[in-house]
Scaffold this motif. Structure first.
Motif, PDB file in Angstrom:
ATOM      1  N   HIS A  55       0.843  -1.191   0.000  1.00 30.87           N
ATOM      2  CA  HIS A  55       0.000   0.000   0.000  1.00 30.87           C
ATOM      3  C   HIS A  55       0.873   1.233   0.000  1.00 30.87           C
ATOM      4  N   ALA A  56       0.251   2.355  -0.344  1.00 31.40           N
ATOM      5  CA  ALA A  56       0.933   3.644  -0.395  1.00 31.40           C
ATOM      6  C   ALA A  56      -0.097   4.717  -0.075  1.00 31.40           C
ATOM      7  N   VAL A  57       0.406   5.945   0.106  1.00 28.39           N
ATOM      8  CA  VAL A  57      -0.470   7.094   0.296  1.00 28.39           C
ATOM      9  C   VAL A  57      -0.254   8.007  -0.905  1.00 28.39           C
ATOM     10  N   ASP A  58      -1.360   8.398  -1.564  1.00 28.88           N
ATOM     11  CA  ASP A  58      -1.241   9.223  -2.768  1.00 28.88           C
ATOM     12  C   ASP A  58      -1.092  10.701  -2.412  1.00 28.88           C
ATOM     13  N   GLU A  59      -1.026  11.540  -3.445  1.00 29.93           N
ATOM     14  CA  GLU A  59      -0.809  12.977  -3.254  1.00 29.93           C
ATOM     15  C   GLU A  59      -1.983  13.659  -2.553  1.00 29.93           C
ATOM     16  N   GLU A  60      -3.141  13.015  -2.507  1.00 24.83           N
ATOM     17  CA  GLU A  60      -4.307  13.572  -1.805  1.00 24.83           C
ATOM     18  C   GLU A  60      -4.447  12.995  -0.398  1.00 24.83           C
ATOM     19  N   ASN A  61      -3.406  12.281   0.046  1.00 31.50           N
ATOM     20  CA  ASN A  61      -3.346  11.665   1.366  1.00 31.50           C
ATOM     21  C   ASN A  61      -4.367  10.541   1.545  1.00 31.50           C
ATOM     22  N   ASP A  62      -4.750   9.891   0.442  1.00 35.53           N
ATOM     23  CA  ASP A  62      -5.617   8.723   0.517  1.00 35.53           C
ATOM     24  C   ASP A  62      -4.749   7.468   0.450  1.00 35.53           C
ATOM     25  N   LEU A  63      -5.105   6.484   1.241  1.00 36.49           N
ATOM     26  CA  LEU A  63      -4.409   5.211   1.273  1.00 36.49           C
ATOM     27  C   LEU A  63      -4.887   4.372   0.103  1.00 36.49           C
ATOM     28  N   LEU A  64      -3.946   3.714  -0.595  1.00 41.10           N
ATOM     29  CA  LEU A  64      -4.343   2.872  -1.721  1.00 41.10           C
ATOM     30  C   LEU A  64      -3.524   1.607  -1.744  1.00 41.10           C
ATOM     31  N   ALA A  65      -4.139   0.554  -2.264  1.00 43.44           N
ATOM     32  CA  ALA A  65      -3.468  -0.723  -2.523  1.00 43.44           C
ATOM     33  C   ALA A  65      -3.551  -0.955  -4.023  1.00 43.44           C
ATOM     34  N   PRO A  66      -2.397  -0.916  -4.724  1.00 44.06           N
ATOM     35  CA  PRO A  66      -2.420  -1.067  -6.177  1.00 44.06           C
ATOM     36  C   PRO A  66      -2.251  -2.523  -6.619  1.00 44.06           C
ATOM     37  N   TRP A  67      -3.103  -2.945  -7.528  1.00 49.31           N
ATOM     38  CA  TRP A  67      -2.950  -4.199  -8.235  1.00 49.31           C
ATOM     39  C   TRP A  67      -2.611  -3.846  -9.674  1.00 49.31           C
ATOM     40  N   GLU A  68      -2.307  -4.834 -10.483  1.00 47.85           N
ATOM     41  CA  GLU A  68      -1.961  -4.570 -11.876  1.00 47.85           C
ATOM     42  C   GLU A  68      -3.142  -4.002 -12.649  1.00 47.85           C
ATOM     43  N   GLU A  69      -4.355  -4.485 -12.390  1.00 48.99           N
ATOM     44  CA  GLU A  69      -5.522  -4.095 -13.187  1.00 48.99           C
ATOM     45  C   GLU A  69      -6.469  -3.137 -12.480  1.00 48.99           C
ATOM     46  N   PHE A  70      -6.177  -2.785 -11.237  1.00 47.99           N
ATOM     47  CA  PHE A  70      -7.025  -1.843 -10.513  1.00 47.99           C
ATOM     48  C   PHE A  70      -6.300  -1.340  -9.280  1.00 47.99           C
ATOM     49  N   ARG A  71      -6.860  -0.265  -8.708  1.00 45.71           N
ATOM     50  CA  ARG A  71      -6.357   0.298  -7.455  1.00 45.71           C
ATOM     51  C   ARG A  71      -7.534   0.446  -6.496  1.00 45.71           C
ATOM     52  N   THR A  72      -7.291   0.071  -5.257  1.00 42.19           N
ATOM     53  CA  THR A  72      -8.324   0.202  -4.245  1.00 42.19           C
ATOM     54  C   THR A  72      -7.890   1.267  -3.252  1.00 42.19           C
ATOM     55  N   TYR A  73      -8.744   2.270  -3.078  1.00 46.85           N
ATOM     56  CA  TYR A  73      -8.494   3.380  -2.164  1.00 46.85           C
ATOM     57  C   TYR A  73      -9.298   3.182  -0.881  1.00 46.85           C
ATOM     58  N   PHE A  74      -8.699   3.557   0.239  1.00 47.89           N
ATOM     59  CA  PHE A  74      -9.330   3.489   1.552  1.00 47.89           C
ATOM     60  C   PHE A  74      -9.382   4.923   2.060  1.00 47.89           C
ATOM     61  N   MET A  75     -10.576   5.506   2.072  1.00 46.12           N
ATOM     62  CA  MET A  75     -10.712   6.944   2.299  1.00 46.12           C
ATOM     63  C   MET A  75     -11.633   7.231   3.477  1.00 46.12           C
ATOM     64  N   PHE A  76     -11.296   8.281   4.193  1.00 47.29           N
ATOM     65  CA  PHE A  76     -12.136   8.781   5.277  1.00 47.29           C
ATOM     66  C   PHE A  76     -12.598  10.175   4.890  1.00 47.29           C
ATOM     67  N   ARG A  77     -13.897  10.422   4.971  1.00 47.50           N
ATOM     68  CA  ARG A  77     -14.475  11.714   4.603  1.00 47.50           C
ATOM     69  C   ARG A  77     -15.459  12.159   5.675  1.00 47.50           C
ATOM     70  N   GLY A  78     -15.700  13.446   5.741  1.00 41.28           N
ATOM     71  CA  GLY A  78     -16.679  13.990   6.672  1.00 41.28           C
ATOM     72  C   GLY A  78     -16.067  14.240   8.036  1.00 41.28           C
ATOM     73  N   GLU A  79     -16.926  14.707   8.946  1.00 38.96           N
ATOM     74  CA  GLU A  79     -16.457  15.039  10.285  1.00 38.96           C
ATOM     75  C   GLU A  79     -17.417  14.498  11.333  1.00 38.96           C
ATOM     76  N   ALA A  80     -16.895  14.287  12.515  1.00 33.60           N
ATOM     77  CA  ALA A  80     -17.634  13.874  13.710  1.00 33.60           C
ATOM     78  C   ALA A  80     -18.571  12.716  13.409  1.00 33.60           C
ATOM     79  N   GLN A  81     -19.857  12.867  13.715  1.00 33.16           N
ATOM     80  CA  GLN A  81     -20.798  11.759  13.587  1.00 33.16           C
ATOM     81  C   GLN A  81     -21.041  11.357  12.137  1.00 33.16           C
ATOM     82  N   GLN A  82     -20.732  12.225  11.197  1.00 34.07           N
ATOM     83  CA  GLN A  82     -20.952  11.916   9.783  1.00 34.07           C
ATOM     84  C   GLN A  82     -19.698  11.362   9.109  1.00 34.07           C
ATOM     85  N   HIS A  83     -18.684  11.007   9.884  1.00 34.99           N
ATOM     86  CA  HIS A  83     -17.424  10.477   9.371  1.00 34.99           C
ATOM     87  C   HIS A  83     -17.694   9.166   8.615  1.00 34.99           C
ATOM     88  N   VAL A  84     -17.281   9.106   7.357  1.00 33.23           N
ATOM     89  CA  VAL A  84     -17.550   7.960   6.495  1.00 33.23           C
ATOM     90  C   VAL A  84     -16.234   7.305   6.090  1.00 33.23           C
TER      91      VAL A  84
END
Length: 191
Positions: free
Chosen positions: A47-76
């Motif tokens: 895994h790596a962290v991209d320029e937007e500070n999102d965590l990603l796991a790259p495969w040859e045919e796709f990339r999967t991002y693990f992202m946190f958005r929102g604040e407090a109780q609406q944190h997704v």
């Protein structure tokens, strides 16, 4: 906080009958990027962290991002997969038929198309959960692992469904860079 390796689900076998319930992973947590990194490490995924500070796991045919958005109780927490295979606008009806079938038959990832300004069509899969109020660590780990496995499975399923060449989606994540394949970054295709 740390993840107990025994809490990572093995969907191919049943749990040991004498295994105690509860334990160190039974607590409620508000997940963050460090927790996801730890989980990916324990899963053996690069895994790596991209320029937007999102965590990603790259495969040859796709990339999967693990992202946190929102604040407090609406944190997704969102797991978003960008599939690299490009299609033409003329192929979009066939893609819609296939992804409608996938979306009908499965819980996740929900898959949709993204068409760039040049008319190149790519697929994006996404699953998300509210985590701002906290979530059980066991539930978070099991769900995240399941979402990653489903993203890999979709890539294989689509290759079979459309009669495409053999896919490499079940290989270890690749060494590729931080582009998401859409030319827009990990947030550019939200809608």
């Amino acid at each position: 906080m740390s993840i107990d390796p025994s809490s990572i689900p093995n969907f191919g076998s049943q749990p040991e009958p004498d295994q105690p319930s509860g334990g160190p992973t039974a607590g409620v947590v508000v997940p963050d990027q460090d927790l996801v990194k730890q989980l990916l490490d324990q899963m053996g995924l690069k895994h790596a962290v991209d320029e937007e500070n999102d965590l990603l796991a790259p495969w040859e045919e796709f990339r999967t991002y693990f992202m946190f958005r929102g604040e407090a109780q609406q944190h997704v927490f969102a797991v978003r997969t960008f599939y690299e295979r490009a299609y033409t606008v003329d192929e979009k009806p066939q893609l819609h038929e296939a992804i409608d079938e996938w979306n009908h038959l499965t819980l996740w990832p929900k898959v949709y198309t993204n068409t760039d300004d040049e008319g190149v069509v790519r697929l994006i899969g996404e699953a998300q959960m509210l985590v701002g109020m906290g979530v059980g660590l066991d539930h978070f780990v099991a769900t995240t692992v399941s979402w990653v496995q489903a993203s890999i499975e979709f890539n294989k399923w689509l290759g079979e469904r459309l009669g495409l060449e053999e896919t490499a989606g079940d290989d270890e994540p690749g060494e590729s860079g931080g582009s998401d394949g859409t030319g827009e970054g990990s947030e550019g295709s939200e809608g």
